[in-house]
Design a protein around this motif. Structure first.
Motif, mmCIF file in Angstrom:
data_model
loop_
_atom_site.group_PDB
_atom_site.id
_atom_site.type_symbol
_atom_site.label_atom_id
_atom_site.label_comp_id
_atom_site.label_asym_id
_atom_site.label_seq_id
_atom_site.Cartn_x
_atom_site.Cartn_y
_atom_site.Cartn_z
ATOM 1 N N GLY A 111 0.820 -1.211 0.000
ATOM 2 C CA GLY A 111 0.000 0.000 0.000
ATOM 3 C C GLY A 111 0.851 1.256 0.000
ATOM 4 N N PHE A 112 1.952 1.228 0.744
ATOM 5 C CA PHE A 112 2.888 2.350 0.779
ATOM 6 C C PHE A 112 3.407 2.651 -0.619
ATOM 7 N N ALA A 113 3.786 1.600 -1.373
ATOM 8 C CA ALA A 113 4.283 1.793 -2.740
ATOM 9 C C ALA A 113 3.212 2.388 -3.642
ATOM 10 N N ILE A 114 1.992 1.897 -3.510
ATOM 11 C CA ILE A 114 0.888 2.381 -4.344
ATOM 12 C C ILE A 114 0.577 3.839 -4.059
ATOM 13 N N SER A 115 0.755 4.251 -2.807
ATOM 14 C CA SER A 115 0.407 5.626 -2.421
ATOM 15 C C SER A 115 1.244 6.679 -3.134
ATOM 16 N N PHE A 116 2.366 6.276 -3.737
ATOM 17 C CA PHE A 116 3.215 7.217 -4.474
ATOM 18 C C PHE A 116 2.774 7.381 -5.923
ATOM 19 N N TYR A 117 1.717 6.687 -6.341
ATOM 20 C CA TYR A 117 1.226 6.735 -7.724
ATOM 21 C C TYR A 117 2.371 6.464 -8.712
ATOM 22 N N THR A 129 1.751 -5.912 -8.695
ATOM 23 C CA THR A 129 0.948 -5.832 -9.919
ATOM 24 C C THR A 129 -0.451 -6.399 -9.692
ATOM 25 N N ALA A 130 -0.532 -7.545 -9.034
ATOM 26 C CA ALA A 130 -1.833 -8.162 -8.771
ATOM 27 C C ALA A 130 -2.680 -7.286 -7.864
ATOM 28 N N THR A 131 -2.059 -6.644 -6.871
ATOM 29 C CA THR A 131 -2.809 -5.773 -5.966
ATOM 30 C C THR A 131 -3.422 -4.600 -6.731
ATOM 31 N N ILE A 132 -2.652 -3.998 -7.612
ATOM 32 C CA ILE A 132 -3.186 -2.891 -8.429
ATOM 33 C C ILE A 132 -4.365 -3.379 -9.253
ATOM 34 N N HIS A 133 -4.254 -4.570 -9.820
ATOM 35 C CA HIS A 133 -5.354 -5.106 -10.629
ATOM 36 C C HIS A 133 -6.567 -5.476 -9.774
ATOM 37 N N LYS A 134 -6.338 -5.957 -8.574
ATOM 38 C CA LYS A 134 -7.474 -6.237 -7.678
ATOM 39 C C LYS A 134 -8.225 -4.954 -7.347
ATOM 40 N N GLU A 142 -8.976 -9.895 1.570
ATOM 41 C CA GLU A 142 -8.602 -9.393 2.896
ATOM 42 C C GLU A 142 -7.316 -8.585 2.861
ATOM 43 N N SER A 143 -6.384 -8.959 1.973
ATOM 44 C CA SER A 143 -5.114 -8.243 1.902
ATOM 45 C C SER A 143 -5.321 -6.777 1.534
ATOM 46 N N LEU A 144 -6.401 -6.483 0.803
ATOM 47 C CA LEU A 144 -6.647 -5.098 0.393
ATOM 48 C C LEU A 144 -7.007 -4.212 1.585
ATOM 49 N N ASN A 145 -7.518 -4.803 2.648
ATOM 50 C CA ASN A 145 -7.763 -4.025 3.867
ATOM 51 C C ASN A 145 -6.447 -3.516 4.449
ATOM 52 N N TYR A 146 -5.421 -4.359 4.388
ATOM 53 C CA TYR A 146 -4.102 -3.957 4.870
ATOM 54 C C TYR A 146 -3.468 -2.937 3.925
ATOM 55 N N VAL A 147 -3.665 -3.132 2.622
ATOM 56 C CA VAL A 147 -3.164 -2.173 1.632
ATOM 57 C C VAL A 147 -3.734 -0.795 1.896
ATOM 58 N N ALA A 148 -5.030 -0.749 2.199
ATOM 59 C CA ALA A 148 -5.721 0.534 2.394
ATOM 60 C C ALA A 148 -5.186 1.297 3.603
ATOM 61 N N GLU A 149 -4.618 0.576 4.579
ATOM 62 C CA GLU A 149 -4.111 1.253 5.777
ATOM 63 C C GLU A 149 -2.958 2.203 5.468
ATOM 64 N N THR A 150 -2.226 1.933 4.394
ATOM 65 C CA THR A 150 -1.114 2.820 4.021
ATOM 66 C C THR A 150 -1.348 3.529 2.690
ATOM 67 N N ALA A 151 -2.197 2.947 1.838
ATOM 68 C CA ALA A 151 -2.493 3.598 0.556
ATOM 69 C C ALA A 151 -3.526 4.696 0.728
ATOM 70 N N GLY A 152 -4.287 4.631 1.827
ATOM 71 C CA GLY A 152 -5.295 5.665 2.079
ATOM 72 C C GLY A 152 -6.359 5.662 1.003
ATOM 73 N N GLY A 153 -6.822 6.843 0.658
ATOM 74 C CA GLY A 153 -7.871 6.945 -0.357
ATOM 75 C C GLY A 153 -7.287 7.086 -1.741
ATOM 76 N N VAL A 154 -6.458 6.130 -2.140
ATOM 77 C CA VAL A 154 -5.823 6.203 -3.449
ATOM 78 C C VAL A 154 -6.881 6.223 -4.551
ATOM 79 N N ASP A 155 -6.691 7.085 -5.549
ATOM 80 C CA ASP A 155 -7.578 7.189 -6.705
ATOM 81 C C ASP A 155 -7.115 6.141 -7.719
ATOM 82 N N VAL A 156 -7.854 5.052 -7.826
ATOM 83 C CA VAL A 156 -7.414 3.928 -8.649
ATOM 84 C C VAL A 156 -7.373 4.305 -10.125
ATOM 85 N N GLU A 157 -8.327 5.093 -10.577
ATOM 86 C CA GLU A 157 -8.324 5.508 -11.984
ATOM 87 C C GLU A 157 -7.090 6.354 -12.299
#
Length: 436
Positions: A111-117, A129-134, A142-157
């Protein structure tokens, strides 16, 4: 948060490790010198989900030298070298990694990595890669709940729109990504670095072949000479492991393989081939290298001799049925770092290395720097290629000319000259009219 590592005071030791790796990775260092001049990655944010080792440190330093902002997170909870992580964080690389992460902490890191866009992803096993696609496809996990704790309100689009592409380092990850493509769900292009000749012919065979046994020996300090070794899988990794077992003096090396062509190759290479049901009864040391699930199951484990040792050198910890072993064992104790003894009903004992995780990185240091020199040179060139070329979503091989360039540079740094074809020879090979 800029970085999170176990102990920032380890940075000085980490710098020494990085120095040693750089001394033994001349190809990547030559690419770095060019990157420093040309800055091909300016404006790019690279999220690397890789084993956080000294060799990976040389790669991310090279990407940063090329102008990229770099975020580094682990691709395995047990493979991070904490001193290297501390050194890289001190230098301004955004690192979220430490050895011994829980599942929650591991996905926090993703999630930390994703938060940097990121605009480019570098992956080893395809978890990032799989997490971004999920996230994009709205998969419930369930893993996405943990991702969200550090990615916050990431804009997926916004995240997906900004991705130029990604790379994948290992066979297991490429299998996942090809499945994603086949399902029609791949949303950005991936270069399968694993499929480059200068990666899998050397990294998988010689790198894993040596480092797997390094992990087994550090964990057990057993004598391999005289032992019966069972290798599950005869891909490039299995070939390397079996070859090194023979070199260490194993009395018998048995290959377990489901593919008839690979099984036939193992026979012609001088190894015994049989199903795991039979191999389980005679083996002393078992090493899985298939990328598949429950290659060693409870039925196999109950057939093993007292004292059998189990290790996995495939990417994920699914090849040995560890959960089943935990469930049926009457006792468990850690008797050495990275070595657990399980007592089965009836009193027989088996020994599991590194919790069934990637043995060469969990119980040792991973591949030698000399072989990662080629693998990570491919990664650096793939990142540059993604910047220079706009690709449609698909799984690609790195162009052959870049693969050959890595080989050419490696030979040059080794002081080895090769033959050059004459103009007549080049014309002969390009003509259809010349023959007998």
């Amino acid at each position: 948060m800029e970085s999170r590592v176990k102990d920032p005071s380890l940075a000085s030791r980490g710098r020494e490790q990085l120095y040693w790796a750089e001394r033994n990775m001349p190809v990547l260092m030559e690419i770095r010198r060019r990157f420093e001049k040309e800055k091909p990655l300016v404006g790019q944010t690279v999220a690397a989900c890789l084993h956080v080792t000294k060799e990976t440190g040389v790669l991310v330093r090279t990407l940063a030298a090329g102008g990229a902002r770099v975020v580094l997170v682990p691709s395995n909870p047990l493979s991070t070298q904490d001193d290297v992580a501390a050194a890289l964080a001190e230098e301004g690389i955004h690192v979220y990694a430490w050895r011994g992460m829980s599942e929650r902490e591991y996905y926090n890191a993703i999630g930390f990595a994703i938060s940097f866009y990121p605009t480019i992803t570098l992956d080893d096993g395809a978890d990032l890669t799989a997490t971004i696609h999920k996230l994009w496809h709205g998969v419930k996990d369930e893993s996405l709940n943990y991702v969200a704790e550090t990615a916050g309100g990431v804009d997926v689009e916004k995240l997906v729109a900004g991705l130029r592409g990604g790379t994948e380092e290992t066979t297991t990850g490429v299998i996942r990504l090809r499945a994603l493509k086949k399902a029609g769900k791949l949303v950005y292009p991936i270069i399968a670095v694993n499929d480059s000749y200068t990666k899998y012919l050397f990294d998988n065979r010689y790198g894993t072949g040596q480092s797997t046994w390094d992990g087994v020996l550090r964990a057990t300090n057993l004598l391999i000479a005289g032992k019966v070794v069972v290798v599950a899988g005869y891909g490039w990794v299995g070939r390397g492991v079996a070859m090194r077992a023979r070199g260490l003096g194993a009395r018998r090396v048995i290959v377990v393989e489901a593919d008839p062509i690979r099984a036939l190759e193992a026979v012609f290479d001088g190894f015994e081939v049989m199903p795991m049901d039979k191999a389980a009864e005679v083996g002393d040391i078992f090493i899985t290298a298939t990328g598949n699930v429950r290659v060693i199951n409870l039925g196999h484990i109950f057939k093993m001799r007292d004292g059998a040792v189990l290790a996995n050198t495939g990417h994920f910890n699914v090849e040995i049925d560890v959960a089943g072993l935990e469930r049926v064992a009457t006792a468990k104790r850690r008797i050495r770092p990275y070595l657990d003894e399980y007592t089965l009903p009836g009193g027989k004992r088996v020994y599991l290395i590194a919790e069934g995780r990637l043995v060469n990185l969990a119980a040792a240091e991973g591949h030698p720097s000399e072989v990662m020199d080629m693998s990570f040179a491919n990664q650096a060139l793939a990142a540059e290629y993604l910047v220079k070329n706009k690709l449609a979503p698909d799984v690609y091989k790195l162009p052959d000319e870049l693969d050959r360039e890595v080989a050419r540079l490696k030979l040059k740094t080794m002081g080895i000259e090769i033959e050059e074809m004459t103009e007549e020879q080049r014309q002969y090979l390009s003509s259809w009219t010349l023959g007998t």
